[in-house]
Design a protein around this motif. Sequence first.
Motif, PDB file in Angstrom:
ATOM      1  N   GLY A  96       0.820  -1.213   0.000  1.00  0.00           N
ATOM      2  CA  GLY A  96       0.000   0.000   0.000  1.00  0.00           C
ATOM      3  C   GLY A  96       0.845   1.250   0.000  1.00  0.00           C
ATOM      4  N   ALA A  97       1.929   1.260   0.767  1.00  0.00           N
ATOM      5  CA  ALA A  97       2.827   2.415   0.798  1.00  0.00           C
ATOM      6  C   ALA A  97       3.541   2.583  -0.537  1.00  0.00           C
ATOM      7  N   GLU A  98       4.007   1.482  -1.109  1.00  0.00           N
ATOM      8  CA  GLU A  98       4.745   1.554  -2.375  1.00  0.00           C
ATOM      9  C   GLU A  98       3.843   1.999  -3.522  1.00  0.00           C
ATOM     10  N   GLN A  99       2.632   1.475  -3.576  1.00  0.00           N
ATOM     11  CA  GLN A  99       1.716   1.845  -4.657  1.00  0.00           C
ATOM     12  C   GLN A  99       1.317   3.310  -4.588  1.00  0.00           C
ATOM     13  N   SER A 100       1.188   3.830  -3.387  1.00  0.00           N
ATOM     14  CA  SER A 100       0.776   5.229  -3.263  1.00  0.00           C
ATOM     15  C   SER A 100       1.869   6.195  -3.694  1.00  0.00           C
ATOM     16  N   LEU A 101       3.092   5.706  -3.861  1.00  0.00           N
ATOM     17  CA  LEU A 101       4.199   6.557  -4.295  1.00  0.00           C
ATOM     18  C   LEU A 101       4.416   6.504  -5.804  1.00  0.00           C
ATOM     19  N   GLN A 102       3.716   5.619  -6.498  1.00  0.00           N
ATOM     20  CA  GLN A 102       3.882   5.500  -7.945  1.00  0.00           C
ATOM     21  C   GLN A 102       3.414   6.779  -8.643  1.00  0.00           C
ATOM     22  N   GLY A 103       4.215   7.259  -9.571  1.00  0.00           N
ATOM     23  CA  GLY A 103       3.873   8.467 -10.317  1.00  0.00           C
ATOM     24  C   GLY A 103       4.275   9.747  -9.629  1.00  0.00           C
ATOM     25  N   SER A 131      11.480  17.103  -5.704  1.00  0.00           N
ATOM     26  CA  SER A 131      12.854  17.556  -5.910  1.00  0.00           C
ATOM     27  C   SER A 131      13.876  16.729  -5.141  1.00  0.00           C
ATOM     28  N   ARG A 132      13.588  16.428  -3.868  1.00  0.00           N
ATOM     29  CA  ARG A 132      14.572  15.737  -3.041  1.00  0.00           C
ATOM     30  C   ARG A 132      13.925  14.680  -2.143  1.00  0.00           C
ATOM     31  N   ALA A 133      14.706  13.646  -1.863  1.00  0.00           N
ATOM     32  CA  ALA A 133      14.330  12.658  -0.854  1.00  0.00           C
ATOM     33  C   ALA A 133      15.346  12.743   0.276  1.00  0.00           C
ATOM     34  N   PHE A 134      14.856  12.799   1.508  1.00  0.00           N
ATOM     35  CA  PHE A 134      15.708  12.777   2.685  1.00  0.00           C
ATOM     36  C   PHE A 134      15.453  11.462   3.409  1.00  0.00           C
ATOM     37  N   ILE A 135      16.458  10.602   3.443  1.00  0.00           N
ATOM     38  CA  ILE A 135      16.267   9.292   4.046  1.00  0.00           C
ATOM     39  C   ILE A 135      17.460   8.949   4.933  1.00  0.00           C
ATOM     40  N   SER A 136      17.217   7.984   5.817  1.00  0.00           N
ATOM     41  CA  SER A 136      18.263   7.475   6.698  1.00  0.00           C
ATOM     42  C   SER A 136      18.281   5.963   6.581  1.00  0.00           C
ATOM     43  N   ASN A 162      15.628  -4.332   7.615  1.00  0.00           N
ATOM     44  CA  ASN A 162      14.254  -4.801   7.447  1.00  0.00           C
ATOM     45  C   ASN A 162      13.849  -4.726   5.980  1.00  0.00           C
ATOM     46  N   MET A 163      13.350  -5.825   5.438  1.00  0.00           N
ATOM     47  CA  MET A 163      13.027  -5.908   4.022  1.00  0.00           C
ATOM     48  C   MET A 163      11.896  -4.958   3.635  1.00  0.00           C
ATOM     49  N   LEU A 164      10.850  -4.856   4.450  1.00  0.00           N
ATOM     50  CA  LEU A 164       9.723  -3.993   4.122  1.00  0.00           C
ATOM     51  C   LEU A 164      10.133  -2.520   4.123  1.00  0.00           C
ATOM     52  N   SER A 165      10.947  -2.128   5.109  1.00  0.00           N
ATOM     53  CA  SER A 165      11.422  -0.747   5.168  1.00  0.00           C
ATOM     54  C   SER A 165      12.299  -0.428   3.972  1.00  0.00           C
ATOM     55  N   ALA A 166      13.150  -1.369   3.585  1.00  0.00           N
ATOM     56  CA  ALA A 166      14.036  -1.158   2.440  1.00  0.00           C
ATOM     57  C   ALA A 166      13.233  -0.944   1.164  1.00  0.00           C
ATOM     58  N   SER A 167      12.174  -1.705   0.989  1.00  0.00           N
ATOM     59  CA  SER A 167      11.369  -1.604  -0.223  1.00  0.00           C
ATOM     60  C   SER A 167      10.676  -0.243  -0.332  1.00  0.00           C
ATOM     61  N   VAL A 168      10.145   0.260   0.789  1.00  0.00           N
ATOM     62  CA  VAL A 168       9.499   1.571   0.772  1.00  0.00           C
ATOM     63  C   VAL A 168      10.528   2.676   0.564  1.00  0.00           C
ATOM     64  N   ASP A 169      11.700   2.555   1.184  1.00  0.00           N
ATOM     65  CA  ASP A 169      12.753   3.553   0.984  1.00  0.00           C
ATOM     66  C   ASP A 169      13.152   3.642  -0.485  1.00  0.00           C
ATOM     67  N   ARG A 170      13.222   2.495  -1.160  1.00  0.00           N
ATOM     68  CA  ARG A 170      13.550   2.518  -2.588  1.00  0.00           C
ATOM     69  C   ARG A 170      12.477   3.241  -3.385  1.00  0.00           C
ATOM     70  N   ALA A 171      11.216   3.070  -3.003  1.00  0.00           N
ATOM     71  CA  ALA A 171      10.128   3.780  -3.685  1.00  0.00           C
ATOM     72  C   ALA A 171      10.216   5.283  -3.436  1.00  0.00           C
ATOM     73  N   LEU A 172      10.587   5.685  -2.233  1.00  0.00           N
ATOM     74  CA  LEU A 172      10.767   7.106  -1.937  1.00  0.00           C
ATOM     75  C   LEU A 172      11.882   7.700  -2.792  1.00  0.00           C
ATOM     76  N   VAL A 173      12.969   6.972  -2.923  1.00  0.00           N
ATOM     77  CA  VAL A 173      14.113   7.449  -3.705  1.00  0.00           C
ATOM     78  C   VAL A 173      13.755   7.571  -5.177  1.00  0.00           C
TER      79      VAL A 173
END
Length: 326
Positions: free
Chosen positions: A156-163, A167-172, A186-197
């Motif tokens: 749900g988090a990943e799909q909502s980021l599609q499209g 300008s910038r992503a700030f991640i840790s 954590n695999m789930l956190s990594a997947s969402v972070d990749r979508a943010l990037v």
Amino acid sequence: MFAAERRQLILEMVRANGAVSLRELARVVQTSEVTVRRDVRALEAEGLLDRRHGGAVLPGGFTRESGFPQKSHLATAEKTAIADLAAGLVQEGEAIVVGAGTTTQELARRLARVPGLTVVTNSLLVAQALAHANRVEVVMTGGTLRGSNYALVGSGAEQSLQGLRVSRAFISGAGLTAERGLSTSNMLSASVDRALVEAAAEVVVLADHTKLGTDTMFQTVPTDVITHLVTDEPPLADDRSATELQALADRGVQVTVASLNGVENLQASGGGGGRRRDLSPPLPVPRRHPHPGQPGGGMPGGPLRSAQLSGEASAARIADLAPRRR
């Protein structure tokens, strides 16, 4: 405190937190970093922990993720300095994404003063820090709540980021190396972070010195995708962290180091070898306005609105965040 008592306390801290810096250990046991380093070596020789750049971790190669209560009390001064510098990179009227983490939470508290800002996040803590900010719009992803770090994860988090395009992503993350980039345990956190990037034109990593040289299970951002690293000054005796920072700079990452004397911008080594550190003036950092039509061109300001992206409404809401061409 006797050596045996110190080492027992050090071991308990590492077991509770997964990873602890020498600086933090020295503060808790009330001794010098030189003494703590000697204790850590002794514990490593017994197979009770592993040494890492400027700290100690649980044995076994990869560090595990600490819970939020533990992480929130680690390297607090360093996280504050990092957040202060990172906030200076954000422009008025900009649209950005901010990932989950204790350092990004500190950043969010400072972003509350930036007018006309739109922040997309999967972190409840980031959203809470901005909830009462004037003229800041908070857009939350959908997803399933992960209680250990108060973040929304899953499809749900990943799909909502599609499209989405900002300008910038700030991640840790939990670890950062020049060879592998940013990683988390954590695999789930990594997947969402990749979508943010994927949604951002530039990627800014916020990581204190305890993360340098640490590798964890799941890669989130490879080094060649990281635009900018904001970190703190490693301890003087921690040559390995300094080497890791230089390696990141040599790979094309802009490295900004918070120090007591100002801001150090670490540049890639020239053909003659050696490191160059240019000491820049302290904040405020000059704000540059992007050219029309480029990401980061700004968004109209407005009163605070918190929205959640889910289902079919997500695509329409995300499209509104994309910078408009003039």
